[in-house]
Design an enzyme around this catalytic site. Structure first.
Site, mmCIF file in Angstrom:
data_model
loop_
_atom_site.group_PDB
_atom_site.id
_atom_site.type_symbol
_atom_site.label_atom_id
_atom_site.label_comp_id
_atom_site.label_asym_id
_atom_site.label_seq_id
_atom_site.Cartn_x
_atom_site.Cartn_y
_atom_site.Cartn_z
ATOM 1 N N SER A 1 0.805 -1.229 0.000
ATOM 2 C CA SER A 1 0.000 0.000 0.000
ATOM 3 C C SER A 1 0.837 1.277 0.000
ATOM 4 O O SER A 1 0.314 2.354 -0.270
ATOM 5 C CB SER A 1 -0.962 0.021 1.186
ATOM 6 O OG SER A 1 -0.268 0.217 2.399
ATOM 7 N N LYS B 1 0.668 4.375 6.937
ATOM 8 C CA LYS B 1 -0.021 5.202 5.947
ATOM 9 C C LYS B 1 0.406 6.657 6.133
ATOM 10 O O LYS B 1 0.948 7.050 7.159
ATOM 11 C CB LYS B 1 -1.546 5.129 6.103
ATOM 12 C CG LYS B 1 -2.149 3.751 5.940
ATOM 13 C CD LYS B 1 -2.138 3.292 4.514
ATOM 14 C CE LYS B 1 -2.806 1.946 4.333
ATOM 15 N NZ LYS B 1 -1.963 0.812 4.648
#
Length: 141
Positions: free
Chosen positions: A59, A96
Site C-alpha cells: 500500500s 499510511k
C-alpha cells in the site's frame, strides 16, 4: 505488520567516506575515508523511543516503501499532517500517510489500488509513532 522490534544500542562502527557518490557519470575513486560513524547517530532522533517494524504489503509502494522493508519508527515525534505514520486501527498496525485537516482525519495509502481509510463509528485510531527512515535492501545475499 507485526510487533515492534527494539533497537540495539550497541555501536556498529562503519567507515564514512568524504567523497560524494554520483548517480550520473562516474567519478574517479580515491582514498576518501574520513572516520568511523555510528548509524544510530544518523538514523535515530530519540534512541529510547525508536523501534523497527517489518513491512508487509504494497500500500505504500508509491513512496518507496515495499513489502519486506524495515521501518524506523519514532514514538517521540508528534504526528502531523502529511507525516508517514504507524497507526493502530482496531488493534492492527498499518503504515499510511496521515491526513489531518481540521476535524478530518484519515489515512492515505501511496498506492492507488487502496482507498483512503476513514474511521467509522466505533473504530479507534491511535498513532503509534512516526516513520523516520525506511531501510530497503537492494540485494538479497
Amino acid at each position: 505488520m507485526n510487533t515492534p522490534i527494539p533497537l540495539s544500542t550497541a555501536s556498529l562502527p562503519l567507515v564514512l567516506f568524504h567523497a560524494p557518490v554520483y548517480a550520473g557519470f562516474p567519478s574517479p575513486a580515491a582514498d576518501y575515508a574520513q572516520r568511523h560513524i555510528n548509524l544510530n547517530e544518523h538514523l535515530l532522533t530519540n534512541e529510547s523511543a525508536s523501534f523497527l517494524f517489518h513491512v508487509r504489503g504494497d500500500s505504500m509502494n508509491g513512496i518507496g516503501i515495499y513489502d519486506g522493508d524495515t521501518l524506523i519508527v519514532d514514538r517521540s515525534i508528534t504526528p502531523k499532517h502529511n507525516h508517514i505514520a504507524l497507526a493502530i486501527i482496531d488493534e492492527e498496525f498499518t503504515v499510511k500517510r496521515l491526513y489531518k485537516r481540521g476535524q478530518v482525519i484519515k489515512l492515505l495509502a501511496e498506492n492507488p489500488a487502496y482507498p483512503p481509510i476513514e474511521l467509522r463509528d466505533g473504530q479507534e485510531l491511535r498513532i503509534w509513532g512516526v516513520v523516520t527512515f525506511n531501510l530497503h535492501r537492494l540485494l538479497n545475499v
